[in-house]
Design a protein around this motif. Sequence first.
Motif, PDB file in Angstrom:
ATOM      1  N   LYS A 286       0.734  -1.204   0.008  1.00  0.00           N
ATOM      2  CA  LYS A 286       0.030   0.124  -0.041  1.00  0.00           C
ATOM      3  C   LYS A 286       0.941   1.221   0.227  1.00  0.00           C
ATOM      4  O   LYS A 286       2.000   1.135   0.295  1.00  0.00           O
ATOM      5  CB  LYS A 286      -0.974   0.065   1.085  1.00  0.00           C
ATOM      6  CG  LYS A 286      -0.320  -0.085   2.465  1.00  0.00           C
ATOM      7  CD  LYS A 286      -1.400  -0.027   3.658  1.00  0.00           C
ATOM      8  CE  LYS A 286      -0.653  -0.103   4.949  1.00  0.00           C
ATOM      9  NZ  LYS A 286      -1.705  -0.272   5.912  1.00  0.00           N
ATOM     10  N   ILE A 287       0.226   2.142  -0.501  1.00  0.00           N
ATOM     11  CA  ILE A 287       1.109   3.506  -0.818  1.00  0.00           C
ATOM     12  C   ILE A 287       1.115   4.533   0.642  1.00  0.00           C
ATOM     13  O   ILE A 287       0.088   5.115   0.877  1.00  0.00           O
ATOM     14  CB  ILE A 287       0.622   4.371  -2.107  1.00  0.00           C
ATOM     15  CG1 ILE A 287       0.901   3.428  -3.097  1.00  0.00           C
ATOM     16  CG2 ILE A 287       1.608   5.328  -2.182  1.00  0.00           C
ATOM     17  CD1 ILE A 287       0.058   3.929  -4.306  1.00  0.00           C
ATOM     18  N   GLU A 288       2.338   4.302   1.385  1.00  0.00           N
ATOM     19  CA  GLU A 288       1.910   5.148   2.647  1.00  0.00           C
ATOM     20  C   GLU A 288       3.306   6.213   2.360  1.00  0.00           C
ATOM     21  O   GLU A 288       4.338   6.107   2.179  1.00  0.00           O
ATOM     22  CB  GLU A 288       2.552   4.311   3.810  1.00  0.00           C
ATOM     23  CG  GLU A 288       1.240   3.277   4.111  1.00  0.00           C
ATOM     24  CD  GLU A 288       1.876   2.157   5.124  1.00  0.00           C
ATOM     25  OE1 GLU A 288       1.516   2.278   6.252  1.00  0.00           O
ATOM     26  OE2 GLU A 288       2.480   1.269   5.009  1.00  0.00           O
ATOM     27  N   ILE A 289       2.694   7.423   2.876  1.00  0.00           N
ATOM     28  CA  ILE A 289       3.712   8.436   2.669  1.00  0.00           C
ATOM     29  C   ILE A 289       4.985   8.289   3.677  1.00  0.00           C
ATOM     30  O   ILE A 289       6.014   8.560   3.166  1.00  0.00           O
ATOM     31  CB  ILE A 289       3.217   9.939   3.360  1.00  0.00           C
ATOM     32  CG1 ILE A 289       1.957  10.180   2.477  1.00  0.00           C
ATOM     33  CG2 ILE A 289       4.209  10.843   3.303  1.00  0.00           C
ATOM     34  CD1 ILE A 289       2.135  10.458   1.025  1.00  0.00           C
ATOM     35  N   GLY A 290       4.860   7.706   4.838  1.00  0.00           N
ATOM     36  CA  GLY A 290       6.097   7.385   5.561  1.00  0.00           C
ATOM     37  C   GLY A 290       7.337   6.785   4.958  1.00  0.00           C
ATOM     38  O   GLY A 290       8.251   6.737   5.013  1.00  0.00           O
ATOM     39  N   VAL A 291       6.485   5.560   4.261  1.00  0.00           N
ATOM     40  CA  VAL A 291       7.356   4.626   3.665  1.00  0.00           C
ATOM     41  C   VAL A 291       8.269   5.306   2.349  1.00  0.00           C
ATOM     42  O   VAL A 291       9.405   5.132   2.136  1.00  0.00           O
ATOM     43  CB  VAL A 291       6.494   3.179   3.029  1.00  0.00           C
ATOM     44  CG1 VAL A 291       7.520   2.480   2.171  1.00  0.00           C
ATOM     45  CG2 VAL A 291       6.004   2.631   4.061  1.00  0.00           C
ATOM     46  N   LEU A 292       7.435   6.169   1.726  1.00  0.00           N
ATOM     47  CA  LEU A 292       7.995   6.888   0.504  1.00  0.00           C
ATOM     48  C   LEU A 292       9.091   7.950   1.037  1.00  0.00           C
ATOM     49  O   LEU A 292      10.061   7.903   0.473  1.00  0.00           O
ATOM     50  CB  LEU A 292       6.810   7.545  -0.100  1.00  0.00           C
ATOM     51  CG  LEU A 292       5.914   6.780  -1.079  1.00  0.00           C
ATOM     52  CD1 LEU A 292       4.961   7.526  -1.797  1.00  0.00           C
ATOM     53  CD2 LEU A 292       6.619   5.864  -2.049  1.00  0.00           C
ATOM     54  N   LEU A 293       8.620   8.411   2.162  1.00  0.00           N
ATOM     55  CA  LEU A 293       9.693   9.348   2.793  1.00  0.00           C
ATOM     56  C   LEU A 293      11.144   8.471   3.032  1.00  0.00           C
ATOM     57  O   LEU A 293      12.198   8.928   2.977  1.00  0.00           O
ATOM     58  CB  LEU A 293       9.420   9.895   4.006  1.00  0.00           C
ATOM     59  CG  LEU A 293       8.281  11.177   3.704  1.00  0.00           C
ATOM     60  CD1 LEU A 293       7.620  11.536   5.213  1.00  0.00           C
ATOM     61  CD2 LEU A 293       8.830  12.082   3.060  1.00  0.00           C
ATOM     62  N   SER A 294      10.933   7.240   3.523  1.00  0.00           N
ATOM     63  CA  SER A 294      12.103   6.329   3.998  1.00  0.00           C
ATOM     64  C   SER A 294      12.800   5.883   2.840  1.00  0.00           C
ATOM     65  O   SER A 294      13.954   5.567   2.794  1.00  0.00           O
ATOM     66  CB  SER A 294      11.615   5.200   4.645  1.00  0.00           C
ATOM     67  OG  SER A 294      10.944   5.467   5.960  1.00  0.00           O
TER      68      SER A 294
END
Length: 884
Positions: A286-294
């Motif tokens: 799933k597309i999570e902002i926190g993962v993309l920031l990581s």
Amino acid sequence: MGQKAHAIMIRPIGIDGRVESGPFRPIARPRVMERIAFAARHQLVFFVAPAGYGKTLALRAYLDELRLPHIRYEMRADDDTLLGFVRGLTDAFSAYVPAARKTLSLEYEDTLSASSPAAELAAWLHGHLRSFSGVLVIDELHYAASDPNITVFLTSLIERTKDDVKWFLGSRSTFNLPVASWIAYGYMESPLDENDLRFTIEEARAVARAARVHLGDAELREIFDRTEGWPTALTMALRTGSRLDDIGAKGVASREMLYRYLAEQVYGALNAQEREFLHLTASLPKIEIGVLLSAGYERAHALLERLRDRAGFMYFEGEQVYRCHGLFQAFLRRQLELEGEACMRATRLRAAQALEKFGNIPDALSVYVSVPCEANILRVLCEHGVRLIDLGHADVIQSAVDALEMDRRGNDPLASGFRGICEAYDGRLERAQALLSDAVAIPGAPELFAQFACRLAAVRFNQGQDITSLLQPVATDSSLDEGLRANAACFLACNYAARGDVAEAQAAFNKAFEYVRTAQQDEFAALLLHRLGTAAIALRVPFEQVCGLFAEARDIAAKKGASSVSAMAACGLATAFTLYNDDLPGTAWYAQQALSAVEKGGARLALYSALLLHMHVAMRSGDAEKLAGFSRQFTNAAYTDRARDSYANAARAALAAWSGRFEDALRISSSAQDRSFHGAERLLNIATCSIYAVGCGRNAQAVELAEEALIVADAGPFPYFYGEVTAFIARMLCGVTLALTGRSSRAARIARDPACASPGAASAQQFLNTLCGALRNPSLASELPGVLAKMRASDYGGLARTLEHIVATESRLNVSREVQLTQAESDVLHWLSDGLSPKEIACNTNRSVYTIQSHIQNAIRKLGCSGRTEALSVARKKGLLKFN
């Protein structure tokens, strides 16, 4: 239902053919809303249509108008196993029933040994959902088609909750769900399918106007006819401005053609950074902002919004989470594959590393497996594997182990350890023990050694094996986490106490107790307190202290939502009330508390223990209906055939005896493995079998069993008050057997045993005394029902039911024989009861004293008594004397 409730969301097409940014324009579809509202009159609403027909949008739009609370679970492709599905479901439910997710791991592990794990899990989750009344939504259910256990689970859960919960299901197929039965029983209307969800020509015109696509009616009709109203294909065709002059209907309606549109009109307009970004999002669950920031995208939110404006296939889910349309995500994954193996591996590794950095270890491990990347798989297993299993991700661990090379799977101790844990989950304990035994030899990994050692100890201890040599190194290694050492000490305390090493058991107990008193009061502390309570019973710690340990464990577990630990602690309390006080009401109360907790989060061991306690209560009280029901549940829940052969067969034998079928009772009892019983219970089982043998006329076998039981009884003492009472009652039953088989003198000596301070034991002793008297004088048999009533009142109704049938089948105890006294004999007895002497009676009646004495002797003979006092007593009980 308002018209805005269901609308196709579309953006206008600009003069240059690009999709304009800005807000979506809704296309109202009141026809679809009316169809859903009609279906929603029933408890179950099922959307079944291929990809691109707007099932999810229709579900969302309808639910937006509802005022009832609703829980939504959108199934992922990775959730296609029973554990994955239930884990996803409980994650979705966590805001309403948080305890379900916390206890899933233990519940799943223990249901695997059941005949139907899926049905057991459904019963468990139903226990959590009993307080919920609203709407449950499961979308993308077609991912469940590969595992029939999911079908069993979902069908069972729906059946249990259909009166309180309204279900909405969305899927591309019905696969094996019992749709026909649901319709036949009135649970649902026919499913909403592509015929309900496809566009009408009027809706196609509205979409064209909203997109500002200027088409003549004939052109629009041609597009509509060729797409057959398929919303995604028609909308995409209008978005691209294509007239579709060179495309046949089958081509438009194919995924390949949609991919071509996406490649030309959306993907082709993106720059390299945007494509790389979308490739990464397609590799995430799933597309999570926190993962993309990581992952290094510092402006991930802005980038997602820009792509959402331009492409129109990204949706904001809330809580910093976005969603990509399923067709577009599949297209992106295909595009990534076309970039080549190296690019695909690099993108997936980057996604896994971002997930791991963000703290989403289960999904990170799953992506590492998809690469596959063995080094990272082993590293994550080593660092997080045991914890992941405790959190309910055993299926992820299993897939990670399966992804390792064959040589490593067979030879690496780390792989062996996790394979062993997975085997234990599947109920293959012998294989699990062998693999975990290899795993504890891991060099240079003391923490993992300790984790695997405790897992292995649990397997061995539950099989009755000694675990001293395994856990002593863990308990004494000061370099290990103190919680691990305390856990090992708890197991050792139970182990030492079980084998009689009191001093060592007390030392281990004190060590674990000291840790619990200083540790955080969490689920782990509650588990340790429960284990300490078990060890305290074995050490014969005073009743109040034992109950204090279990009660504290239960309170902490209840506050933390750890229902399984709470259930086991309640079982501990019930056991303490039984052993220390022989208190059946107290046992029944805590057994019910345990069973209620099991329904919310019961591990199989907790269910097993709670049912054993309920069977004990039902057998003692003589409740045949409850005993039969609990016995059936126990047979399905028991771990081993030996357990079924002992406790389940004892229950079946009791039920047979209560209906007078002593041949069946003896046969069933004889098939049980007597070594499964211990101490006083073994003694009582042998004595009860001797009664069954008497009931079916096998006197020689009955005497042999009674003599065997008496030898066991003489080998006492039996610990706890329960042991004393049970052993005493067993001796009385042996006396009953001996009395009924012609050994009256021996039986009479047993009946004179020193009294036991228990109403149940007193009633058993009184029964034996009365029986011995009745065998000498059948008229005294009329006293036996009164004694059996006392036995029932003292919570031994089951024993009373068995003895009642014994009395009824004994020809020498003619309880119902009527006594016919002459009027003169009756009058004489009446005057004797008033205190007159034979001489006084003779004077009052003008008869000789010899005549009066003759009447008295005749009455004594007819009543079967040995003297005047006994005759008067029997006459009163038979109602032959009238009182003034």
